[in-house]
Scaffold this active site. Structure first.
Site, short mmCIF file in Angstrom:
data_model
loop_
_atom_site.label_atom_id
_atom_site.label_comp_id
_atom_site.label_asym_id
_atom_site.label_seq_id
_atom_site.Cartn_x
_atom_site.Cartn_y
_atom_site.Cartn_z
N GLU A 10 -54.39 117.18 -54.45
CA GLU A 10 -55.78 117.56 -54.59
C GLU A 10 -56.66 116.70 -53.75
OE1 GLU A 10 -58.79 116.73 -58.53
OE2 GLU A 10 -56.85 117.43 -58.88
N ASP A 12 -60.84 115.41 -53.46
CA ASP A 12 -61.98 115.50 -54.11
C ASP A 12 -63.05 114.84 -53.53
OD1 ASP A 12 -60.86 116.60 -56.59
OD2 ASP A 12 -60.19 114.58 -57.15
N GLU A 14 -66.84 113.91 -55.35
CA GLU A 14 -67.20 113.98 -56.76
C GLU A 14 -68.58 113.25 -56.67
OE1 GLU A 14 -63.10 113.92 -59.12
OE2 GLU A 14 -63.80 111.93 -58.48
N THR A 28 -64.45 109.99 -53.43
CA THR A 28 -63.53 110.59 -52.73
C THR A 28 -62.08 110.29 -53.52
OG1 THR A 28 -63.14 109.25 -51.09
CG2 THR A 28 -64.62 111.11 -50.66
N ASN A 29 -61.26 111.30 -53.82
CA ASN A 29 -59.79 110.83 -54.22
C ASN A 29 -59.03 111.87 -53.72
OD1 ASN A 29 -57.94 109.71 -55.93
ND2 ASN A 29 -58.84 110.59 -57.80
N ASN A 37 -55.59 108.20 -58.22
CA ASN A 37 -55.86 106.85 -58.36
C ASN A 37 -56.03 106.14 -56.76
OD1 ASN A 37 -55.59 106.67 -61.04
ND2 ASN A 37 -53.67 106.28 -61.09
N GLU A 39 -59.06 106.40 -55.17
CA GLU A 39 -60.55 106.57 -55.09
C GLU A 39 -61.32 105.69 -54.16
OE1 GLU A 39 -59.00 105.48 -58.00
OE2 GLU A 39 -59.42 107.07 -59.32
N ASP A 103 -66.96 109.61 -69.73
CA ASP A 103 -66.19 108.77 -70.31
C ASP A 103 -65.60 107.86 -69.25
OD1 ASP A 103 -64.58 110.77 -69.11
OD2 ASP A 103 -62.91 110.48 -70.37
N TRP A 104 -66.05 108.00 -67.91
CA TRP A 104 -65.52 106.97 -67.10
C TRP A 104 -66.44 106.82 -65.89
CZ3 TRP A 104 -64.94 108.57 -62.14
CH2 TRP A 104 -64.87 110.15 -61.88
N GLY A 108 -68.56 103.27 -65.46
CA GLY A 108 -67.45 103.06 -66.28
C GLY A 108 -67.34 103.77 -67.64
N ARG A 187 -56.66 96.76 -61.03
CA ARG A 187 -55.62 97.84 -61.23
C ARG A 187 -54.62 97.97 -60.55
NH1 ARG A 187 -58.96 103.21 -59.24
NH2 ARG A 187 -57.06 104.15 -60.07
#
Length: 197
Positions: A10, A12, A14, A28-29, A37, A39, A103-104, A108, A187
């Site tokens: 994928e 992205d 966003e 972007t991801n 993960n 991003e 939710d994120w 955040g 992270r």
């Protein structure tokens, strides 16, 4: 862009919600084999709600470039020889949607969607796809779509950034990059492998 299934690839773009007056963020991801993960978040040098702009990918077996109005904002290089994963074995479809990610995505998850502003509208124009087309009868995607020189995006000149594009990317990173997963030590106690090589 996305393939299907749990082990999907994928790519992205966003647009993350904002508080009025704050800059919009474009995230972007990159997912490879079902793992994301990766991003990066950027501000833009314009208000993306005031006019149409071009958001595009240059994706070939060597490089994946995210571009805004032809300016690279992110480059993800194929480093498979170093043991990193790269999206090249699955055909993808293009999707466009509005998605409640409060939710994120909004600071955040601290800010929630204000549904009194509905309906929310996303508009596209001048939509173009210049890609290697696959069908169920098509042979192996790797063979079909990565033959050097068969398509303009597989020519050797497209395997990296030229000097001008390299300067543009440096400018974007210096002025507009606000988050890079490679720098996130909370992270990732150890940086992901593609960030090290």
């Amino acid at each position: 862009m996305s393939s299907e299934g749990a082990n999907h690839d994928e790519l992205d773009f966003e647009f993350l919600g904002n508080v009025s007056g704050e800059p919009y963020l474009v995230q972007t991801n990159v997912y490879v084999n079902g793992t994301g993960n990766r991003e990066q978040r950027h501000t833009l040098w314009f208000d993306p709600t005031s006019d149409f702009h071009t958001y595009s990918f240059l994706w070939n077996p060597h490089i994946l470039m995210f571009l805004v109005d032809g300016i690279p904002i992110r480059v993800f290089v194929n480093k498979e020889e170093c043991g990193t994963l790269y999206p090249k074995n699955q055909g993808m479809r293009i999707y466009g949607s509005l998605w409640n990610a409060d939710d994120w995505a909004t600071q955040g998850g601290r800010l929630k969607t204000n549904w009194s502003h509905a309906p929310f509208i996303s508009t596209f124009q001048s939509f173009e796809i210049d890609a290697c087309e696959l069908s169920p009868e098509t042979e192996d995607i790797v063979v079909k779509c990565s033959m050097v020189g068969q398509f303009w995006w597989t020519k050797p000149a497209m395997n990296g950034l030229n000097k001008h594009k390299s300067h543009q990317l440096k400018w974007v990173r210096a002025k507009h990059l606000v988050y890079d997963y490679c720098m996130d030590t909370v992270r990732f106690t150890e940086p992901p492998r593609e960030c090290l090589v």
